[in-house]
Design a protein around this motif. Structure first.
Motif, PDB file in Angstrom:
ATOM      1  N   ILE A 125     -11.240  -2.911  -8.315  1.00  0.00           N
ATOM      2  CA  ILE A 125     -10.159  -1.921  -8.479  1.00  0.00           C
ATOM      3  C   ILE A 125      -9.043  -2.163  -7.480  1.00  0.00           C
ATOM      4  O   ILE A 125      -9.275  -2.424  -6.302  1.00  0.00           O
ATOM      5  CB  ILE A 125     -10.660  -0.461  -8.381  1.00  0.00           C
ATOM      6  CG1 ILE A 125      -9.470   0.515  -8.514  1.00  0.00           C
ATOM      7  CG2 ILE A 125     -11.448  -0.197  -7.093  1.00  0.00           C
ATOM      8  CD1 ILE A 125      -9.834   1.940  -8.815  1.00  0.00           C
ATOM      9  N   LYS A 126      -7.821  -2.097  -8.007  1.00  0.00           N
ATOM     10  CA  LYS A 126      -6.620  -2.062  -7.181  1.00  0.00           C
ATOM     11  C   LYS A 126      -6.111  -0.634  -7.220  1.00  0.00           C
ATOM     12  O   LYS A 126      -5.817  -0.121  -8.292  1.00  0.00           O
ATOM     13  CB  LYS A 126      -5.544  -2.984  -7.776  1.00  0.00           C
ATOM     14  CG  LYS A 126      -4.221  -2.926  -7.010  1.00  0.00           C
ATOM     15  CD  LYS A 126      -3.063  -3.509  -7.800  1.00  0.00           C
ATOM     16  CE  LYS A 126      -2.312  -2.479  -8.608  1.00  0.00           C
ATOM     17  NZ  LYS A 126      -1.490  -1.560  -7.800  1.00  0.00           N
ATOM     18  N   PRO A 127      -6.045   0.042  -6.083  1.00  0.00           N
ATOM     19  CA  PRO A 127      -5.553   1.422  -6.100  1.00  0.00           C
ATOM     20  C   PRO A 127      -4.031   1.483  -6.212  1.00  0.00           C
ATOM     21  O   PRO A 127      -3.363   0.449  -6.240  1.00  0.00           O
ATOM     22  CB  PRO A 127      -6.030   1.950  -4.743  1.00  0.00           C
ATOM     23  CG  PRO A 127      -6.032   0.753  -3.853  1.00  0.00           C
ATOM     24  CD  PRO A 127      -6.394  -0.419  -4.734  1.00  0.00           C
ATOM     25  N   THR A 128      -3.517   2.682  -6.282  1.00  0.00           N
ATOM     26  CA  THR A 128      -2.069   2.915  -6.267  1.00  0.00           C
ATOM     27  C   THR A 128      -1.458   2.246  -5.039  1.00  0.00           C
ATOM     28  O   THR A 128      -2.044   2.291  -3.946  1.00  0.00           O
ATOM     29  CB  THR A 128      -1.798   4.436  -6.171  1.00  0.00           C
ATOM     30  OG1 THR A 128      -2.507   5.085  -7.218  1.00  0.00           O
ATOM     31  CG2 THR A 128      -0.303   4.744  -6.286  1.00  0.00           C
ATOM     32  N   TYR A 129      -0.269   1.645  -5.210  1.00  0.00           N
ATOM     33  CA  TYR A 129       0.408   1.033  -4.069  1.00  0.00           C
ATOM     34  C   TYR A 129       0.587   2.078  -2.960  1.00  0.00           C
ATOM     35  O   TYR A 129       1.090   3.175  -3.221  1.00  0.00           O
ATOM     36  CB  TYR A 129       1.775   0.464  -4.489  1.00  0.00           C
ATOM     37  CG  TYR A 129       2.472  -0.213  -3.342  1.00  0.00           C
ATOM     38  CD1 TYR A 129       2.163  -1.520  -3.007  1.00  0.00           C
ATOM     39  CD2 TYR A 129       3.396   0.472  -2.561  1.00  0.00           C
ATOM     40  CE1 TYR A 129       2.760  -2.144  -1.929  1.00  0.00           C
ATOM     41  CE2 TYR A 129       4.004  -0.142  -1.482  1.00  0.00           C
ATOM     42  CZ  TYR A 129       3.679  -1.447  -1.172  1.00  0.00           C
ATOM     43  OH  TYR A 129       4.271  -2.054  -0.096  1.00  0.00           O
ATOM     44  N   GLY A 130       0.160   1.729  -1.772  1.00  0.00           N
ATOM     45  CA  GLY A 130       0.310   2.648  -0.638  1.00  0.00           C
ATOM     46  C   GLY A 130      -0.964   3.399  -0.282  1.00  0.00           C
ATOM     47  O   GLY A 130      -1.024   4.062   0.746  1.00  0.00           O
ATOM     48  N   ARG A 131      -1.981   3.311  -1.148  1.00  0.00           N
ATOM     49  CA  ARG A 131      -3.256   3.997  -0.857  1.00  0.00           C
ATOM     50  C   ARG A 131      -3.960   3.390   0.356  1.00  0.00           C
ATOM     51  O   ARG A 131      -4.531   4.084   1.177  1.00  0.00           O
ATOM     52  CB  ARG A 131      -4.198   3.866  -2.055  1.00  0.00           C
ATOM     53  CG  ARG A 131      -4.066   4.936  -3.093  1.00  0.00           C
ATOM     54  CD  ARG A 131      -4.681   6.238  -2.645  1.00  0.00           C
ATOM     55  NE  ARG A 131      -4.811   7.161  -3.777  1.00  0.00           N
ATOM     56  CZ  ARG A 131      -5.015   8.454  -3.643  1.00  0.00           C
ATOM     57  NH1 ARG A 131      -5.086   8.989  -2.449  1.00  0.00           N
ATOM     58  NH2 ARG A 131      -5.141   9.211  -4.701  1.00  0.00           N
ATOM     59  N   ALA A 132      -3.955   2.040   0.395  1.00  0.00           N
ATOM     60  CA  ALA A 132      -4.652   1.362   1.494  1.00  0.00           C
ATOM     61  C   ALA A 132      -3.611   0.713   2.405  1.00  0.00           C
ATOM     62  O   ALA A 132      -2.578   0.229   1.941  1.00  0.00           O
ATOM     63  CB  ALA A 132      -5.602   0.307   0.952  1.00  0.00           C
TER      64      ALA A 132
ATOM     65  N   CYS B 165      -9.369   3.265   1.895  1.00  0.00           N
ATOM     66  CA  CYS B 165      -8.061   3.913   1.753  1.00  0.00           C
ATOM     67  C   CYS B 165      -7.800   4.947   2.842  1.00  0.00           C
ATOM     68  O   CYS B 165      -8.692   5.291   3.610  1.00  0.00           O
ATOM     69  CB  CYS B 165      -7.954   4.565   0.377  1.00  0.00           C
ATOM     70  SG  CYS B 165      -7.811   3.341  -0.939  1.00  0.00           S
ATOM     71  N   GLY B 166      -6.583   5.446   2.844  1.00  0.00           N
ATOM     72  CA  GLY B 166      -6.207   6.491   3.790  1.00  0.00           C
ATOM     73  C   GLY B 166      -4.915   6.136   4.509  1.00  0.00           C
ATOM     74  O   GLY B 166      -4.554   4.965   4.613  1.00  0.00           O
ATOM     75  N   HIS B 167      -4.217   7.155   4.979  1.00  0.00           N
ATOM     76  CA  HIS B 167      -2.922   6.938   5.618  1.00  0.00           C
ATOM     77  C   HIS B 167      -3.070   6.194   6.945  1.00  0.00           C
ATOM     78  O   HIS B 167      -4.029   6.406   7.679  1.00  0.00           O
ATOM     79  CB  HIS B 167      -2.224   8.283   5.860  1.00  0.00           C
ATOM     80  CG  HIS B 167      -0.896   8.112   6.520  1.00  0.00           C
ATOM     81  ND1 HIS B 167      -0.656   8.523   7.808  1.00  0.00           N
ATOM     82  CD2 HIS B 167       0.234   7.535   6.072  1.00  0.00           C
ATOM     83  CE1 HIS B 167       0.595   8.214   8.134  1.00  0.00           C
ATOM     84  NE2 HIS B 167       1.158   7.616   7.093  1.00  0.00           N
ATOM     85  N   ASP B 168      -2.114   5.320   7.198  1.00  0.00           N
ATOM     86  CA  ASP B 168      -2.118   4.552   8.445  1.00  0.00           C
ATOM     87  C   ASP B 168      -0.684   4.457   8.966  1.00  0.00           C
ATOM     88  O   ASP B 168       0.193   3.916   8.289  1.00  0.00           O
ATOM     89  CB  ASP B 168      -2.677   3.147   8.168  1.00  0.00           C
ATOM     90  CG  ASP B 168      -2.659   2.264   9.415  1.00  0.00           C
ATOM     91  OD1 ASP B 168      -2.533   2.804  10.530  1.00  0.00           O
ATOM     92  OD2 ASP B 168      -2.763   1.035   9.255  1.00  0.00           O
ATOM     93  N   ALA B 169      -0.459   4.979  10.128  1.00  0.00           N
ATOM     94  CA  ALA B 169       0.890   4.967  10.702  1.00  0.00           C
ATOM     95  C   ALA B 169       1.395   3.552  10.957  1.00  0.00           C
ATOM     96  O   ALA B 169       2.596   3.328  11.098  1.00  0.00           O
ATOM     97  CB  ALA B 169       0.901   5.771  12.000  1.00  0.00           C
ATOM     98  N   LYS B 170       0.490   2.564  11.012  1.00  0.00           N
ATOM     99  CA  LYS B 170       0.913   1.188  11.283  1.00  0.00           C
ATOM    100  C   LYS B 170       1.495   0.493  10.056  1.00  0.00           C
ATOM    101  O   LYS B 170       1.948  -0.647  10.144  1.00  0.00           O
ATOM    102  CB  LYS B 170      -0.283   0.375  11.799  1.00  0.00           C
ATOM    103  CG  LYS B 170      -0.718   0.762  13.204  1.00  0.00           C
ATOM    104  CD  LYS B 170      -1.946  -0.039  13.558  1.00  0.00           C
ATOM    105  CE  LYS B 170      -2.453   0.290  14.946  1.00  0.00           C
ATOM    106  NZ  LYS B 170      -3.858  -0.112  15.064  1.00  0.00           N
ATOM    107  N   ASP B 171       1.423   1.128   8.876  1.00  0.00           N
ATOM    108  CA  ASP B 171       2.025   0.569   7.661  1.00  0.00           C
ATOM    109  C   ASP B 171       2.987   1.620   7.119  1.00  0.00           C
ATOM    110  O   ASP B 171       2.559   2.681   6.656  1.00  0.00           O
ATOM    111  CB  ASP B 171       0.924   0.253   6.639  1.00  0.00           C
ATOM    112  CG  ASP B 171       1.489  -0.154   5.269  1.00  0.00           C
ATOM    113  OD1 ASP B 171       2.730  -0.252   5.142  1.00  0.00           O
ATOM    114  OD2 ASP B 171       0.684  -0.374   4.354  1.00  0.00           O
TER     115      ASP B 171
END
Lengths: 95, 490
Positions: free
Chosen positions: B196-203, B236-242
């Motif tokens: 699976i490729k998630p929505t762009y920006g998920r990972a 997945c999850g938000h990452d301030a480094k991206d």
């Protein structure tokens, strides 16, 4: 649309990739074929269409203007092809 | 005891938490299997058995202390695209030499934080540019699947070919992969695995070697839909480094897998019925539609009129972004330097020695379409075509919840069978649209073709709606009852 040997020479130079003289012609043929296939995009009416930025609306986040790391000179240089006294050693670039 | 390497990730995690076996026992079983198989399959390009055992012992200690986390003790493989601290990472390119990161990618860090064990780094196309894994500096891996009665090696697909081969051959419980134009889903389809490729920006893309930044997205390859959900939740999850990482919570996707499709509307895009599509693919697609209908989904016909422009748009956007991203490989700060007569000569020598033929070709295409006077005609136009492609999807999703398509126009092919670059590019025809539109897509194995090779079906969801992908893929998996494994020849 035809990509010429001269185009390949120029693009190779811009890409900073050395391409030998005998590779120019075959590459020109390959790129002509790929670019020819790409040309079909000209059929699409894109008048008034915005270029895509992202699927989910998002604004670029801001962060506080503070130093978050540093003092890792050893790590920065760890993979250098050549380093000396805490500096990268690179070829002479000013004549 | 049953062969531990054959367990699914879910079953292994259950066994670990019930203390039926330890992470050390499980990890040792994989190390042994990798030792016995990897010379033939070439799935791993770096093996880290010592690190794995160290991590396994730490996991066992946490299990004993009652502190087990989501992936505690589970041995995984990592695509060579992810920076792993103190473990060589080259994206299978010569230009990175013996590059050994001093930091860890966010995605892999999240796996280790949840207790997973690293077995090693997995083979891939150089810089993820390819659909067959042939462009790797370490040579191609072999698909564990072969045509019936044949001993010819087939590609496990690409670019995440090593990840797919390792999962299919039970050389790990699951693996990280990445998808820029289909590099997770096509190898999954070729090896009877789930990707699976998630929505762009998920990972987070932090610490992933960049190819085309507006398209690259991390995701797992796994043995089952449930396993893929477990891994995706961890990745997945938000990452301030991206800065393109989305500040969205990660849903409990594992719960979606068995929810069924009753009442869902599944769209069938007519433009995916391409010329010269093999009858078997057509039949598989029809079978998938029937399965979903039988389970209570409603099938609706939809149209994605700009589908045929997706690949040409991709071959502008991806090379253009690659030519910019790969400008960093100049032989000065890391990687292999080839000394020339002057500075430009050093750059040119370094890059012509360090990059393989396909990467050079794409860098030149990218440089060409971005060169002075061409930006509007190529890159800008392609980005506008992307908007049209996304709008097609948005319109289709007014009538349905998810789309069902084949994953690929063919089963796995043999090395050298697609010598013409454009023929190779066409392999991504069904997968690349989800990258251009930024949407989630999953490939699930659904059947074997007449030669005994696996074929996958793809589910494309709305933005941020991986849950529907898992629901539909779970329903297909159950209906298909796909349990075939490759006959062990290696």
């Amino acid at each position: 649309m035809s990509v010429t040997k001269e185009d390949v020479r120029k693009v190779a130079r811009l890409s900073r990739i050395a391409v030998s003289e005998d590779r120019l012609e075959p590459l020109a043929n390959e790129l002509t074929s790929i670019m020819g296939w790409i040309e079909q995009l000209n059929e699409v009416d894109v008048d008034g269409v915005e270029p895509m930025t992202s699927v989910v609306d998002a604004t670029l986040p801001m962060r506080d203007d503070v130093v978050t790391d540093g003092n890792i000179q050893g790590q920065v240089l760890a993979n250098a092809p050549k380093s000396e006294d805490g500096f990268f050693v690179v070829p002479k670039s000013v004549e | 005891m049953t062969d531990l390497t054959k367990l699914t990730l879910a079953a292994a995690l259950d066994g670990l938490s019930a203390k039926a076996f330890s992470s050390r026992e499980l990890t040792e079983a994989f190390i042994k299997e990798i030792e016995a198989s990897n010379d033939t399959l070439n799935a791993y390009v770096v093996k880290t058995p010592e690190k794995a055992l160290e991590m396994a012992d730490a996991a066992d200690a946490r299990i004993a202390a009652g502190e087990a986390k989501a992936l505690e003790g589970a041995p995984l493989g990592v695509k060579d695209l992810y920076c792993t601290k103190d473990v060589r990472t080259t994206a299978c390119s010569n230009i990175l030499g013996e590059f050994t990161p001093t930091y860890e990618s966010t995605v892999t860090q999240q796996l280790w934080d949840r207790g997973a064990v690293m077995l090693g780094k997995l083979n891939m196309d150089e810089f993820a540019m390819g659909s067959s894994n042939e462009t790797s500096r370490f040579g191609p891996p072999a698909n564990p699947w072969r045509r019936e009665g044949s001993n010819q090696n087939l590609t496990p697909g690409g670019s995440s070919g090593g990840s797919a081969a390792a999962v299919a051959a039970d050389l790990c419980l699951g693996a990280t992969a990445s998808d820029t134009g289909g590099s997770i889903r096509q190898p999954a389809s070729f090896t009877g695995t789930v990707g699976i490729k998630p929505t762009y920006g998920r990972a987070s893309r932090y610490g992933m070697v960049a190819f085309a930044s507006s398209l690259d997205q991390a995701g797992p390859i796994a043995k089952t839909v449930e396993d893929s959900a477990i891994l995706l939740e961890a990745m997945c999850g938000h990452d301030a480094k991206d800065s393109t990482s989305l500040p969205e919570p990660v849903p409990a996707w594992r719960e979606s897998v068995k929810q069924g499709v009753k009442g869902m509307k599944i769209g069938i895009p007519k433009e995916y019925r391409v010329d010269n599509m093999p009858e078997e693919i057509e039949a598989l697609w029809a079978q998938g539609i029937k399965w979903l209908q039988e389970q209570g989904a409603e099938i609706v016909d939809v149209s994605l009129p700009h589908t045929r422009y997706a690949l040409p748009a991709y071959y502008i956007v991806a090379p253009a972004e690659a030519s910019s991203n790969l400008a960093r490989y100049d032989g000065m700060r890391y990687g292999t330097r080839v000394q020339g007569d002057n500075l430009v000569g050093t750059y040119e020598g370094t890059r012509s020695e360090g990059f393989g033929a396909e990467v050079q070709r794409r860098l030149m295409i990218g440089t060409y379409v971005l060169s002075s006077g061409y930006y509007d005609a190529y890159y800008l136009r392609a980005q506008k075509v992307r908007t049209k492609i996304l709008n097609d999807f948005i319109e289709a999703y007014e009538k349905c919840d998810a789309l069902l398509t084949p994953t690929c126009p063919s089963a796995a092919f043999a090395y050298g069978e697609k010598a013409d670059p454009v023929q190779m590019y066409l392999n991504d025809i069904f997968t690349v649209t989800a990258n251009l539109a930024g949407l989630p897509g999953i490939s699930v194995p659904a059947a074997l073709d007449s030669q005994g090779l696996p074929l996958g079906l793809q589910v494309i969801g709305k933005a941020l709606d991986e849950a529907s992908c898992f629901r539909v893929a779970g329903a297909i998996e159950e209906a298909a009852g796909f349990v075939a494994k490759p006959h062990k020849w290696w």
